[in-house]
Enzyme design. Structure first.
Site, PDB file in Angstrom:
ATOM      1  N   LYS A  85       0.806  -1.224   0.000  1.00  0.00           N
ATOM      2  CA  LYS A  85       0.000   0.000   0.000  1.00  0.00           C
ATOM      3  C   LYS A  85       0.842   1.280   0.000  1.00  0.00           C
ATOM      4  O   LYS A  85       0.434   2.304  -0.544  1.00  0.00           O
ATOM      5  CB  LYS A  85      -0.942   0.012   1.204  1.00  0.00           C
ATOM      6  CG  LYS A  85      -2.001  -1.085   1.200  1.00  0.00           C
ATOM      7  CD  LYS A  85      -3.030  -0.873   0.107  1.00  0.00           C
ATOM      8  CE  LYS A  85      -4.195  -1.840   0.229  1.00  0.00           C
ATOM      9  NZ  LYS A  85      -5.155  -1.710  -0.887  1.00  0.00           N
ATOM     10  N   GLU A 107      -9.733   5.807   2.659  1.00  0.00           N
ATOM     11  CA  GLU A 107     -10.552   4.773   3.260  1.00  0.00           C
ATOM     12  C   GLU A 107      -9.627   3.620   3.614  1.00  0.00           C
ATOM     13  O   GLU A 107      -8.569   3.466   3.020  1.00  0.00           O
ATOM     14  CB  GLU A 107     -11.637   4.305   2.282  1.00  0.00           C
ATOM     15  CG  GLU A 107     -11.213   3.207   1.300  1.00  0.00           C
ATOM     16  CD  GLU A 107     -10.087   3.588   0.333  1.00  0.00           C
ATOM     17  OE1 GLU A 107      -9.354   2.679  -0.091  1.00  0.00           O
ATOM     18  OE2 GLU A 107      -9.933   4.779   0.002  1.00  0.00           O
ATOM     19  N   SER A 375       1.594  -9.881  -0.348  1.00  0.00           N
ATOM     20  CA  SER A 375       1.246  -8.459  -0.373  1.00  0.00           C
ATOM     21  C   SER A 375       1.502  -7.721   0.932  1.00  0.00           C
ATOM     22  O   SER A 375       1.659  -6.502   0.944  1.00  0.00           O
ATOM     23  CB  SER A 375      -0.221  -8.295  -0.763  1.00  0.00           C
ATOM     24  OG  SER A 375      -1.063  -9.011   0.132  1.00  0.00           O
TER      25      SER A 375
END
Length: 393
Positions: A85, A107, A375
Protein backbone atom coordinates in the site's frame (compact mmCIF):
# COMPACT_ATOMS: atom_id res chain seq x y z
CA UNK A 1 -6.74 11.95 -22.37
CA UNK A 2 -7.56 8.30 -21.66
CA UNK A 3 -11.21 7.24 -21.50
CA UNK A 4 -11.00 5.29 -18.26
CA UNK A 5 -12.60 2.23 -19.81
CA UNK A 6 -11.35 -1.35 -19.67
CA UNK A 7 -13.56 -2.93 -22.29
CA UNK A 8 -17.03 -2.00 -21.07
CA UNK A 9 -15.91 -1.53 -17.45
CA UNK A 10 -14.79 1.56 -15.54
CA UNK A 11 -16.07 5.06 -16.27
CA UNK A 12 -17.23 7.86 -13.98
CA UNK A 13 -20.58 7.20 -12.27
CA UNK A 14 -20.48 10.01 -9.72
CA UNK A 15 -22.57 13.01 -8.57
CA UNK A 16 -22.08 16.17 -10.63
CA UNK A 17 -20.36 17.90 -7.70
CA UNK A 18 -17.43 15.43 -7.92
CA UNK A 19 -16.83 15.80 -11.67
CA UNK A 20 -14.70 19.00 -11.47
CA UNK A 21 -12.22 17.41 -9.05
CA UNK A 22 -11.99 14.23 -11.17
CA UNK A 23 -11.32 16.39 -14.23
CA UNK A 24 -8.66 18.30 -12.27
CA UNK A 25 -7.07 15.05 -11.07
CA UNK A 26 -7.08 13.53 -14.55
CA UNK A 27 -5.46 16.63 -16.05
CA UNK A 28 -2.80 16.69 -13.31
CA UNK A 29 -2.02 13.00 -13.72
CA UNK A 30 -1.81 13.30 -17.51
CA UNK A 31 0.58 16.22 -17.00
CA UNK A 32 2.89 14.51 -14.49
CA UNK A 33 2.81 10.76 -15.25
CA UNK A 34 5.45 11.02 -17.98
CA UNK A 35 7.29 13.97 -16.45
CA UNK A 36 10.85 12.89 -15.69
CA UNK A 37 11.17 15.13 -12.62
CA UNK A 38 7.90 13.77 -11.13
CA UNK A 39 8.88 10.16 -11.85
CA UNK A 40 12.33 10.69 -10.32
CA UNK A 41 10.80 12.19 -7.16
CA UNK A 42 8.39 9.27 -6.71
CA UNK A 43 11.12 6.72 -7.48
CA UNK A 44 13.42 8.40 -4.94
CA UNK A 45 10.88 8.04 -2.14
CA UNK A 46 10.11 4.43 -3.13
CA UNK A 47 13.78 3.44 -3.09
CA UNK A 48 15.16 5.48 -0.19
CA UNK A 49 12.11 5.63 2.08
CA UNK A 50 9.80 2.70 1.31
CA UNK A 51 12.38 0.04 0.39
CA UNK A 52 11.77 -0.79 -3.27
CA UNK A 53 12.59 -2.94 -5.09
CA UNK A 54 11.35 -5.74 -2.83
CA UNK A 55 13.10 -9.09 -3.12
CA UNK A 56 11.94 -12.14 -5.03
CA UNK A 57 12.54 -14.84 -2.42
CA UNK A 58 12.95 -18.55 -3.15
CA UNK A 59 10.83 -20.34 -0.53
CA UNK A 60 12.96 -23.48 -0.37
CA UNK A 61 11.23 -25.22 2.56
CA UNK A 62 7.76 -24.41 1.26
CA UNK A 63 8.82 -25.82 -2.12
CA UNK A 64 10.08 -29.00 -0.43
CA UNK A 65 6.85 -29.23 1.57
CA UNK A 66 4.80 -29.45 -1.62
CA UNK A 67 7.34 -31.32 -3.75
CA UNK A 68 6.31 -29.66 -7.01
CA UNK A 69 7.24 -26.41 -8.75
CA UNK A 70 9.72 -23.94 -7.25
CA UNK A 71 7.87 -21.31 -5.20
CA UNK A 72 9.06 -17.70 -5.15
CA UNK A 73 7.52 -15.03 -2.92
CA UNK A 74 7.45 -11.37 -3.98
CA UNK A 75 8.19 -9.85 -0.59
CA UNK A 76 5.93 -6.77 -0.46
CA UNK A 77 5.70 -7.47 3.28
CA UNK A 78 9.22 -6.05 3.66
CA UNK A 79 8.19 -2.55 2.58
CA UNK A 80 7.99 0.30 5.10
CA UNK A 81 4.60 0.08 6.90
CA UNK A 82 4.37 -3.63 6.04
CA UNK A 83 2.54 -3.90 2.72
CA UNK A 84 2.36 -2.86 -0.93
CA UNK A 85 0.00 0.00 0.00
CA UNK A 86 2.84 2.46 0.69
CA UNK A 87 3.83 2.41 -3.00
CA UNK A 88 0.55 3.92 -4.19
CA UNK A 89 0.20 6.20 -1.14
CA UNK A 90 3.58 7.84 -1.75
CA UNK A 91 2.90 8.24 -5.47
CA UNK A 92 -0.48 9.87 -4.90
CA UNK A 93 0.86 12.05 -2.07
CA UNK A 94 3.57 13.44 -4.37
CA UNK A 95 0.85 14.10 -6.97
CA UNK A 96 -1.36 15.82 -4.34
CA UNK A 97 1.59 17.97 -3.26
CA UNK A 98 2.16 19.07 -6.86
CA UNK A 99 -1.55 19.89 -7.15
CA UNK A 100 -1.28 22.17 -4.10
CA UNK A 101 -3.54 20.11 -1.83
CA UNK A 102 -3.12 20.58 1.93
CA UNK A 103 -5.11 17.59 3.15
CA UNK A 104 -5.32 13.94 2.16
CA UNK A 105 -8.05 11.48 3.05
CA UNK A 106 -8.29 7.72 2.68
CA UNK A 107 -10.55 4.77 3.26
CA UNK A 108 -9.18 1.64 4.87
CA UNK A 109 -10.30 -1.88 5.75
CA UNK A 110 -7.32 -3.85 7.05
CA UNK A 111 -5.74 -0.54 8.04
CA UNK A 112 -2.63 -0.94 5.87
CA UNK A 113 -3.71 1.69 3.36
CA UNK A 114 -4.69 3.99 6.21
CA UNK A 115 -1.28 3.55 7.81
CA UNK A 116 0.43 4.08 4.45
CA UNK A 117 -1.54 7.28 3.78
CA UNK A 118 -0.91 8.58 7.31
CA UNK A 119 2.79 7.83 6.82
CA UNK A 120 2.94 9.73 3.53
CA UNK A 121 1.01 12.64 5.05
CA UNK A 122 3.44 12.82 7.98
CA UNK A 123 6.38 12.71 5.57
CA UNK A 124 5.02 15.65 3.57
CA UNK A 125 3.49 17.62 6.45
CA UNK A 126 -0.12 17.21 5.29
CA UNK A 127 -3.32 16.91 7.30
CA UNK A 128 -4.75 13.38 7.13
CA UNK A 129 -8.21 11.92 7.77
CA UNK A 130 -8.79 8.16 7.50
CA UNK A 131 -12.30 6.69 7.26
CA UNK A 132 -12.64 3.22 8.75
CA UNK A 133 -15.63 1.01 9.52
CA UNK A 134 -16.33 0.32 13.18
CA UNK A 135 -16.16 -3.45 12.54
CA UNK A 136 -12.68 -3.06 11.07
CA UNK A 137 -11.61 -0.67 13.85
CA UNK A 138 -12.39 -3.45 16.33
CA UNK A 139 -10.47 -6.14 14.44
CA UNK A 140 -7.53 -3.94 13.44
CA UNK A 141 -6.81 -2.08 16.70
CA UNK A 142 -3.04 -2.12 16.15
CA UNK A 143 -3.30 -0.29 12.83
CA UNK A 144 -5.77 2.22 14.27
CA UNK A 145 -3.24 3.12 16.96
CA UNK A 146 -0.45 3.31 14.36
CA UNK A 147 -2.48 5.79 12.30
CA UNK A 148 -3.08 7.96 15.36
CA UNK A 149 0.62 7.84 16.25
CA UNK A 150 1.36 9.11 12.75
CA UNK A 151 -0.87 12.13 13.35
CA UNK A 152 -3.94 11.02 11.38
CA UNK A 153 -7.53 11.50 12.52
CA UNK A 154 -9.32 8.13 12.32
CA UNK A 155 -13.03 8.67 11.59
CA UNK A 156 -15.28 5.72 12.57
CA UNK A 157 -18.01 4.73 10.10
CA UNK A 158 -20.90 2.78 11.63
CA UNK A 159 -23.29 2.64 8.65
CA UNK A 160 -23.98 -0.67 6.90
CA UNK A 161 -21.73 -3.40 8.24
CA UNK A 162 -19.04 -0.93 9.32
CA UNK A 163 -16.50 -2.32 6.85
CA UNK A 164 -14.54 -1.19 3.77
CA UNK A 165 -17.53 -0.46 1.50
CA UNK A 166 -19.04 1.86 4.09
CA UNK A 167 -15.72 3.59 4.80
CA UNK A 168 -15.28 4.22 1.07
CA UNK A 169 -18.79 5.68 0.74
CA UNK A 170 -18.18 8.05 3.67
CA UNK A 171 -14.77 9.12 2.31
CA UNK A 172 -16.36 10.01 -1.05
CA UNK A 173 -19.04 12.08 0.72
CA UNK A 174 -16.42 13.99 2.71
CA UNK A 175 -14.31 14.56 -0.40
CA UNK A 176 -17.28 15.98 -2.33
CA UNK A 177 -17.66 18.62 0.41
CA UNK A 178 -13.94 19.53 0.58
CA UNK A 179 -12.76 19.26 -3.00
CA UNK A 180 -10.76 22.49 -3.16
CA UNK A 181 -8.03 21.63 -0.66
CA UNK A 182 -8.34 17.83 -0.31
CA UNK A 183 -7.02 14.88 -2.31
CA UNK A 184 -8.60 11.47 -1.83
CA UNK A 185 -5.92 8.77 -1.94
CA UNK A 186 -7.97 5.74 -2.98
CA UNK A 187 -6.13 2.64 -1.79
CA UNK A 188 -7.19 0.08 -4.36
CA UNK A 189 -7.69 -0.07 -8.13
CA UNK A 190 -11.36 0.89 -7.74
CA UNK A 191 -13.46 4.02 -7.99
CA UNK A 192 -14.16 6.42 -10.86
CA UNK A 193 -11.66 7.20 -13.61
CA UNK A 194 -8.78 8.09 -13.33
CA UNK A 195 -8.28 6.19 -10.03
CA UNK A 196 -8.08 2.60 -11.33
CA UNK A 197 -5.43 3.70 -13.83
CA UNK A 198 -3.47 5.78 -11.30
CA UNK A 199 -3.37 3.00 -8.70
CA UNK A 200 -2.47 0.38 -11.32
CA UNK A 201 0.33 2.53 -12.71
CA UNK A 202 1.89 3.10 -9.29
CA UNK A 203 1.54 -0.57 -8.28
CA UNK A 204 2.72 -1.99 -11.63
CA UNK A 205 6.28 -1.77 -10.32
CA UNK A 206 5.47 -5.09 -8.56
CA UNK A 207 5.14 -6.94 -11.86
CA UNK A 208 7.97 -4.99 -13.47
CA UNK A 209 10.31 -6.02 -10.65
CA UNK A 210 9.14 -9.65 -10.84
CA UNK A 211 9.91 -9.73 -14.57
CA UNK A 212 13.42 -8.33 -14.05
CA UNK A 213 14.19 -10.44 -10.97
CA UNK A 214 12.95 -13.67 -12.56
CA UNK A 215 15.58 -13.29 -15.29
CA UNK A 216 18.23 -13.67 -12.61
CA UNK A 217 16.45 -16.21 -10.38
CA UNK A 218 14.77 -18.53 -12.90
CA UNK A 219 16.19 -17.57 -16.28
CA UNK A 220 12.98 -15.63 -16.81
CA UNK A 221 10.68 -18.62 -16.45
CA UNK A 222 7.35 -18.08 -14.67
CA UNK A 223 4.57 -20.63 -15.14
CA UNK A 224 2.10 -19.43 -12.50
CA UNK A 225 1.56 -15.96 -11.03
CA UNK A 226 -0.65 -15.71 -7.92
CA UNK A 227 -2.06 -12.79 -5.93
CA UNK A 228 -5.01 -12.21 -3.60
CA UNK A 229 -7.86 -10.01 -4.84
CA UNK A 230 -10.05 -7.69 -2.78
CA UNK A 231 -10.40 -4.37 -4.57
CA UNK A 232 -7.38 -5.58 -6.47
CA UNK A 233 -4.36 -3.26 -6.16
CA UNK A 234 -1.59 -5.76 -5.34
CA UNK A 235 -2.97 -8.18 -7.92
CA UNK A 236 -3.35 -5.63 -10.74
CA UNK A 237 0.19 -4.49 -9.93
CA UNK A 238 1.38 -8.11 -10.17
CA UNK A 239 -0.56 -9.11 -13.31
CA UNK A 240 -0.37 -5.96 -15.47
CA UNK A 241 3.17 -6.52 -16.75
CA UNK A 242 2.18 -10.07 -17.78
CA UNK A 243 -1.26 -9.29 -19.25
CA UNK A 244 -0.21 -10.25 -22.79
CA UNK A 245 2.04 -13.13 -21.72
CA UNK A 246 0.02 -16.28 -22.44
CA UNK A 247 2.81 -18.56 -21.16
CA UNK A 248 2.22 -17.25 -17.62
CA UNK A 249 -1.00 -18.51 -15.99
CA UNK A 250 -2.32 -15.69 -13.82
CA UNK A 251 -4.58 -16.60 -10.88
CA UNK A 252 -6.37 -14.15 -8.59
CA UNK A 253 -7.61 -15.52 -5.27
CA UNK A 254 -10.72 -14.04 -3.63
CA UNK A 255 -12.20 -14.55 -0.18
CA UNK A 256 -14.54 -17.55 0.02
CA UNK A 257 -15.38 -16.53 3.59
CA UNK A 258 -17.50 -18.90 5.64
CA UNK A 259 -19.74 -20.35 2.93
CA UNK A 260 -21.69 -20.01 -0.31
CA UNK A 261 -24.73 -18.16 1.06
CA UNK A 262 -25.34 -14.51 0.16
CA UNK A 263 -23.39 -12.32 2.60
CA UNK A 264 -21.00 -15.10 3.62
CA UNK A 265 -18.16 -14.39 1.17
CA UNK A 266 -16.51 -11.82 -1.10
CA UNK A 267 -16.47 -13.89 -4.32
CA UNK A 268 -17.13 -11.03 -6.73
CA UNK A 269 -15.37 -12.58 -9.74
CA UNK A 270 -15.23 -16.25 -8.76
CA UNK A 271 -18.80 -16.48 -7.47
CA UNK A 272 -22.12 -14.74 -8.01
CA UNK A 273 -20.97 -11.20 -8.84
CA UNK A 274 -22.58 -9.45 -11.80
CA UNK A 275 -21.74 -6.19 -13.61
CA UNK A 276 -23.10 -3.10 -11.87
CA UNK A 277 -22.07 0.25 -10.42
CA UNK A 278 -20.29 0.70 -7.07
CA UNK A 279 -18.23 3.66 -5.86
CA UNK A 280 -18.22 5.44 -9.19
CA UNK A 281 -17.29 2.64 -11.59
CA UNK A 282 -19.01 -0.06 -13.62
CA UNK A 283 -17.54 -3.42 -12.63
CA UNK A 284 -18.48 -6.80 -11.19
CA UNK A 285 -20.24 -6.37 -7.83
CA UNK A 286 -22.11 -8.57 -5.38
CA UNK A 287 -25.78 -7.66 -5.78
CA UNK A 288 -29.22 -9.13 -5.21
CA UNK A 289 -31.98 -9.62 -7.78
CA UNK A 290 -33.02 -5.97 -7.42
CA UNK A 291 -29.48 -4.69 -8.02
CA UNK A 292 -28.92 -3.76 -4.37
CA UNK A 293 -25.36 -4.29 -3.11
CA UNK A 294 -24.96 -7.46 -1.03
CA UNK A 295 -22.68 -7.09 1.97
CA UNK A 296 -19.44 -9.03 1.56
CA UNK A 297 -17.80 -11.08 4.29
CA UNK A 298 -14.24 -12.23 4.94
CA UNK A 299 -12.17 -12.88 8.02
CA UNK A 300 -9.63 -10.67 6.24
CA UNK A 301 -10.60 -7.00 6.51
CA UNK A 302 -8.72 -6.13 3.31
CA UNK A 303 -10.73 -8.60 1.19
CA UNK A 304 -14.11 -7.77 2.75
CA UNK A 305 -15.40 -5.73 -0.23
CA UNK A 306 -18.41 -6.41 -2.50
CA UNK A 307 -16.77 -5.07 -5.66
CA UNK A 308 -13.51 -5.23 -7.57
CA UNK A 309 -11.43 -2.95 -9.78
CA UNK A 310 -12.84 -2.56 -13.32
CA UNK A 311 -9.65 -3.77 -15.00
CA UNK A 312 -9.99 -7.07 -13.15
CA UNK A 313 -13.52 -7.38 -14.54
CA UNK A 314 -12.09 -6.90 -18.02
CA UNK A 315 -9.35 -9.46 -17.32
CA UNK A 316 -12.00 -11.97 -16.21
CA UNK A 317 -14.17 -11.55 -19.30
CA UNK A 318 -11.14 -11.61 -21.60
CA UNK A 319 -9.77 -14.77 -19.98
CA UNK A 320 -6.49 -13.03 -19.12
CA UNK A 321 -6.72 -13.98 -15.42
CA UNK A 322 -8.46 -16.90 -13.74
CA UNK A 323 -10.26 -15.98 -10.51
CA UNK A 324 -10.79 -18.54 -7.74
CA UNK A 325 -11.50 -18.47 -4.00
CA UNK A 326 -10.45 -20.04 -0.72
CA UNK A 327 -12.28 -20.11 2.60
CA UNK A 328 -11.48 -18.44 5.93
CA UNK A 329 -10.39 -21.83 7.30
CA UNK A 330 -8.07 -22.50 4.37
CA UNK A 331 -6.52 -19.03 4.73
CA UNK A 332 -5.97 -19.54 8.48
CA UNK A 333 -4.23 -22.86 7.77
CA UNK A 334 -1.99 -21.14 5.20
CA UNK A 335 -1.24 -18.33 7.67
CA UNK A 336 0.13 -20.88 10.13
CA UNK A 337 1.82 -22.98 7.44
CA UNK A 338 4.02 -20.18 6.08
CA UNK A 339 4.83 -18.99 9.61
CA UNK A 340 5.99 -22.45 10.68
CA UNK A 341 7.75 -23.51 7.47
CA UNK A 342 9.43 -20.29 6.31
CA UNK A 343 9.45 -18.10 9.41
CA UNK A 344 7.36 -15.47 7.60
CA UNK A 345 4.06 -14.36 9.15
CA UNK A 346 1.84 -13.26 6.22
CA UNK A 347 -1.08 -10.86 6.17
CA UNK A 348 -4.44 -12.66 6.16
CA UNK A 349 -5.03 -11.21 2.69
CA UNK A 350 -1.80 -12.79 1.39
CA UNK A 351 -2.68 -16.02 3.21
CA UNK A 352 -5.56 -16.45 0.77
CA UNK A 353 -3.11 -16.63 -2.14
CA UNK A 354 -0.90 -18.99 -0.11
CA UNK A 355 -3.90 -21.22 0.62
CA UNK A 356 -4.48 -21.78 -3.09
CA UNK A 357 -1.09 -23.51 -3.28
CA UNK A 358 -2.84 -26.51 -1.67
CA UNK A 359 -4.93 -26.88 -4.82
CA UNK A 360 -2.35 -25.75 -7.37
CA UNK A 361 0.86 -27.46 -6.28
CA UNK A 362 -0.22 -31.10 -6.81
CA UNK A 363 -0.75 -30.19 -10.50
CA UNK A 364 2.72 -28.66 -10.97
CA UNK A 365 6.01 -30.16 -12.17
CA UNK A 366 9.40 -29.75 -10.51
CA UNK A 367 10.84 -27.74 -13.39
CA UNK A 368 8.00 -25.19 -13.22
CA UNK A 369 8.00 -21.86 -11.35
CA UNK A 370 5.28 -20.33 -9.17
CA UNK A 371 5.57 -16.66 -8.17
CA UNK A 372 3.21 -15.46 -5.42
CA UNK A 373 2.77 -11.85 -4.36
CA UNK A 374 3.11 -11.75 -0.58
CA UNK A 375 1.25 -8.46 -0.37
CA UNK A 376 1.78 -7.76 3.33
CA UNK A 377 2.96 -8.98 6.70
CA UNK A 378 0.74 -10.38 9.42
CA UNK A 379 1.53 -8.27 12.50
CA UNK A 380 -1.83 -6.51 12.12
CA UNK A 381 -3.69 -9.84 12.04
CA UNK A 382 -2.13 -11.65 14.99
CA UNK A 383 -4.90 -10.60 17.42
CA UNK A 384 -7.61 -11.57 14.94
CA UNK A 385 -5.99 -14.93 14.16
CA UNK A 386 -5.48 -15.68 17.85
CA UNK A 387 -9.19 -15.00 18.47
CA UNK A 388 -10.19 -17.21 15.51
CA UNK A 389 -7.99 -20.01 16.85
CA UNK A 390 -9.39 -19.67 20.37
CA UNK A 391 -6.17 -18.25 21.87
CA UNK A 392 -6.18 -15.49 24.48
CA UNK A 393 -3.48 -12.83 24.14
Amino acid sequence: MTTGRFGKYGGQFVPEIVMPVLTELQAAYEKYKDDEDFKAEVRGYLERYAGRPTMLYYAKRLTEHYGGAKIFLKREDLLHTGAHKITNALGQAVLAKRMGKKRVIAETGAGQHGVATATAAALFGMECHVFMGTTDIERQKLNVFRMKLLGAQVIPVSSGTGTLKDATSEAIRYWAAHIEDTHYIIGSAVGPHPYPTIVRDFQSCIGNEIRAQAKKETGGRIDYLLACVGGGSNSIGTFYEFRDDKAVKKIGIEAGGRGEAEGDNAKTLSGTGKPGVLHGAYSYVLQDGDGQIVEAYSLSAGLDYPGVGPEHSYFKDAGIVEYVSVTDTEALDAFRRLSEIEGIIPALESAHALAYLEKLMPKTKKDEVVVLCLSGRGDKDVQMVAKALGEEL
